[in-house]
Design an enzyme around this catalytic site. Structure first.
Site, short mmCIF file in Angstrom:
data_model
loop_
_atom_site.label_atom_id
_atom_site.label_comp_id
_atom_site.label_asym_id
_atom_site.label_seq_id
_atom_site.Cartn_x
_atom_site.Cartn_y
_atom_site.Cartn_z
CB SER A 1 10.44 -66.95 37.62
OG SER A 1 9.06 -66.79 37.48
NE ARG A 2 12.67 -62.49 31.10
CZ ARG A 2 12.71 -63.28 30.04
NH1 ARG A 2 11.58 -63.67 29.47
NH2 ARG A 2 13.84 -63.69 29.53
CB VAL A 3 5.40 -62.75 35.69
CG1 VAL A 3 5.57 -61.75 34.59
CG2 VAL A 3 5.20 -64.13 35.12
CB THR B 1 9.12 -68.44 27.96
OG1 THR B 1 10.54 -68.38 27.77
CG2 THR B 1 8.56 -69.56 27.14
#
Lengths: 121, 526
Positions: free
Chosen positions: B383-385, B357
């Site tokens: 949250s990476r993006v 994810t």
């Protein structure tokens, strides 16, 4: 080890023309050496199933009445010595099964198709 | 009337007979050689394909009359292709399958009906209705297994998907097309977050509102019924599809349900719209797949899971995407849920899904037990993006919050041992407490992002510094009501502009002063 693998090995040796006694002795010795003699009944059962499966490759024609057999064999184009099974539930027509292929040209199948299509919501 | 009906039936029969194809056609068939635990081994079917549907023909051993009375068609799904036989899982009542039964190839890869007709419906893993609202007349079918879109078909995630939960939208923002894992122990509020996110889509304009799909895997039917009721009461069912494969459903259906959900979601994504899919939960799907694999005699690996358990989840989650404009610009956002045991995120399935994810929302049982809800562990959540998809308004107000809260958590632990604290530390601890209180939120009450950013602005810019921590929840609620009632134009502007302009900021500052004046009793007197 999987009994099916032993059964397949036995069948291929048999096809290659090896002596049946020799194959069975070899199997028992091999199982003994591995301490898996208890597998023997399972191997024999797998072998019997394998033989039964191979024999199902022969064509079988099913008809509703024995009188229909000749016509069914002619229509389906199989050799005249093909095994014929009589099943009254087919009502009429014929059904040919061979090596994973089925031609169902029976009245029962057609009537069932009409019934299902007509009663579809 | 009766005569009319019989005439109709006769006409229909005549038409059927006229259209009947009597030419003999060879079909690919096999015979069931063994059946047990929902798995059938079929001899023959030499041309069967992986994931192909096969039809168990129980009419072959019955008379015409018996065959006409038999129940609906019974299908199986090919999952193992072997040298002389195939192994298929039975998608229905396995007791109807008997040895030597004929199994016919259909040539169809397992597909489910998709389309608008599914909205507001509760369906099973094969998208058949289970809500008693009648048949779903859908014209389009999508295969449940499909290759995910390639790199060139995608574009980066740049549009926010608001969950309505302050802690998430401010600190762990989610973008449309992202895959954000929700992970935590049992009873920590994982499902609540997902359901709130679905309910919050009601606050989005209709034209950009994501279609929501909730997939319940291995859940109690009572829980799913409660969720459906909650969605109905909040008016969210009109844009939601619920897929249920309850704990009582056979393992194949629990394994298939998420894929069916993805196929339905892809329909909306392909039509240029946004969709949100919740997989609740993938741990149970993994268990169902393990059961299935062991029954299919596939070699077990770690924790007896099959070797392709990672691929199972990666190919599912990879189907979430933000498509490029050429393909319509639609998106499918995935919120998979994973249940951990005793907070162990390093177990096999959690680590697998974490690595697939684009971030995770970690829930902590100890925070939940302290009454901090949603019990989000800010330190372990990421949250990476999503930050590139966050609105300017939220970025402006929530930027420093994460660091401030992390520092507070550290100081809070230190505080248990320290006696004397300097003024600066005390101030930081007080501020942290207030922020923690500010992020508390009741379940089922998602907040529109504009209101979220306005109240968070008040919190991080010192406008609530004089409010005792125990009053923060009350003040926050009152402030939201005050802004909605007294300053609707300000809320509308922030909603429209998605940013907090200088003019809006000035108006907000004025409003906060008026609010503080009007609610002196909730502020400290000093």
């Amino acid at each position: 080890m999987n009994p099916n693998a032993y059964a397949k090995a036995m069948l291929s040796l048999s096809k290659e023309g090896h002596n049946t006694d020799g194959i069975v002795k070899g199997l028992i010795n091999s199982l003994k050496a591995r301490g898996a003699l208890a597998l023997l009944p399972n191997v024999l059962r797998a072998y019997t199933n394998l033989i039964a499966r191979k024999s199902s490759d022969k064509p079988v024609v099913a008809v509703a009445r024995s009188a229909d057999a000749k016509e069914a064999i002619e229509q389906s184009g199989v050799p005249s010595d093909t095994e014929v099974v009589v099943d009254e539930r087919l009502i009429g027509g014929y059904r040919l099964e061979q090596g994973g292929k089925l031609i169902d040209n029976t009245f029962k199948a057609k009537l069932l198709q009409i019934y299902r299509n007509a009663t579809k919501a | 009337m009766a005569k009319d009906n019989s005439n109709t039936i006769i006409e229909r029969l005549k038409a059927e007979i006229a259209n009947l194809d009597t030419a003999p056609v060879a079909q690919d068939v096999g015979r069931v050689v063994s059946v047990g635990d929902g798995v059938a081994e079929i001899d023959g079917l030499g041309e069967a394909k992986m994931m192909e549907m096969i039809l168990f023909d129980d009419s072959s051993n019955k008379s015409l009359e018996e065959a006409m009375q038999s129940e609906g068609a019974l299908y199986g799904l090919v999952l193992n292709l072997e040298e002389d036989s195939v192994k298929a899982v039975i998608l229905g009542d396995a007791s109807r399958v008997a040895e030597d039964m004929l199994a016919r190839s259909t040539g169809r890869i397992l597909s489910v009906p998709v389309g608008e007709e599914l909205l507001g419906r509760v369906v099973n893993a094969l998208a058949e209705p289970v809500d008693g609202k009648g048949v779903i007349k859908s014209e389009q079918y999508n295969p449940i297994e499909r290759d995910a879109y390639s790199v060139l078909d995608r574009q980066s995630v740049d549009e926010p998907l608001h969950t309505g939960i302050k802690a998430i939208d401010a600190m762990v923002p989610i973008g449309r097309g992202q895959r954000e894992l929700i992970i935590g122990d049992r009873f920590t509020g994982k499902t609540t977050i997902a359901i709130d996110a679905i309910i919050n889509q009601k606050n989005e304009p209709k034209e950009t509102r994501p279609i929501c799909i909730y997939v319940a895997i291995g859940q109690k039917e009572s829980k799913t019924a409660r969720i459906v009721q909650q969605l109905e009461e909040s008016g969210a069912m009109e844009y939601t599809v619920v897929i249920t494969a309850p704990a009582s459903a056979p393992a194949p259906l629990q394994f298939l349900a998420p894929f069916a959900g993805a196929a339905i979601g892809e329909y909306f994504m392909d039509s240029g719209r946004d969709a949100l899919i919740v997989y609740d939960d993938l741990s149970k799907q993994a268990v169902a797949y393990r059961e299935l694999s062991l029954l299919l005699r596939r070699p077990p690996g770690r924790e007896a899971y099959p070797g392709d358990i990672f691929y199972l989840h990666s190919r599912l989650l990879e189907r979430a995407a933000k498509l490029n404009d050429k393909l319509g610009g639609g998106s499918l956002t995935a919120l998979p849920i994973i249940e951990t045991q005793e907070g162990d995120v390093s177990a096999y399935i959690p680590t697998n899904v974490i690595s697939i994810t684009d971030g995770q929302i970690a829930l902590d049982a100890s925070l939940f037990n302290k009454g901090l809800m949603p019990a989000i562990d800010v330190g372990n959540s990421v949250s990476r993006v999503g930050s590139s998809a966050q609105t300017k308004a939220m970025k402006k107000v929530g930027g420093s919050m994460r660091v401030e809260l992390a520092q507070f958590r550290e100081l809070e632990a230190f505080m248990q041992f320290a006696q004397d604290l300097d003024e600066a530390t005390k101030k930081r601890i007080d501020s942290g407490r207030r922020l923690t209180e500010l992020l508390k939120q009741k379940n089922g009450e998602p907040i529109p992002f504009a209101l979220q950013s306005l109240v968070i602005y008040a919190g991080v810019n010192g406008y609530l510094d004089k409010v005792p921590a125990e009053n923060i929840v009350k003040v926050e609620r009152k402030l939201r009501a005050f802004l909605t009632d007294q300053h609707p134009a300000l809320v509308a502007t922030v909603t429209k502009e998605k940013a907090l302009s200088e003019k809006s900021e000035k108006e907000l500052k004025e409003a906060l002063k008026v609010f503080a004046e009007a609610n002196k009793d909730l502020y400290t007197t000093e």
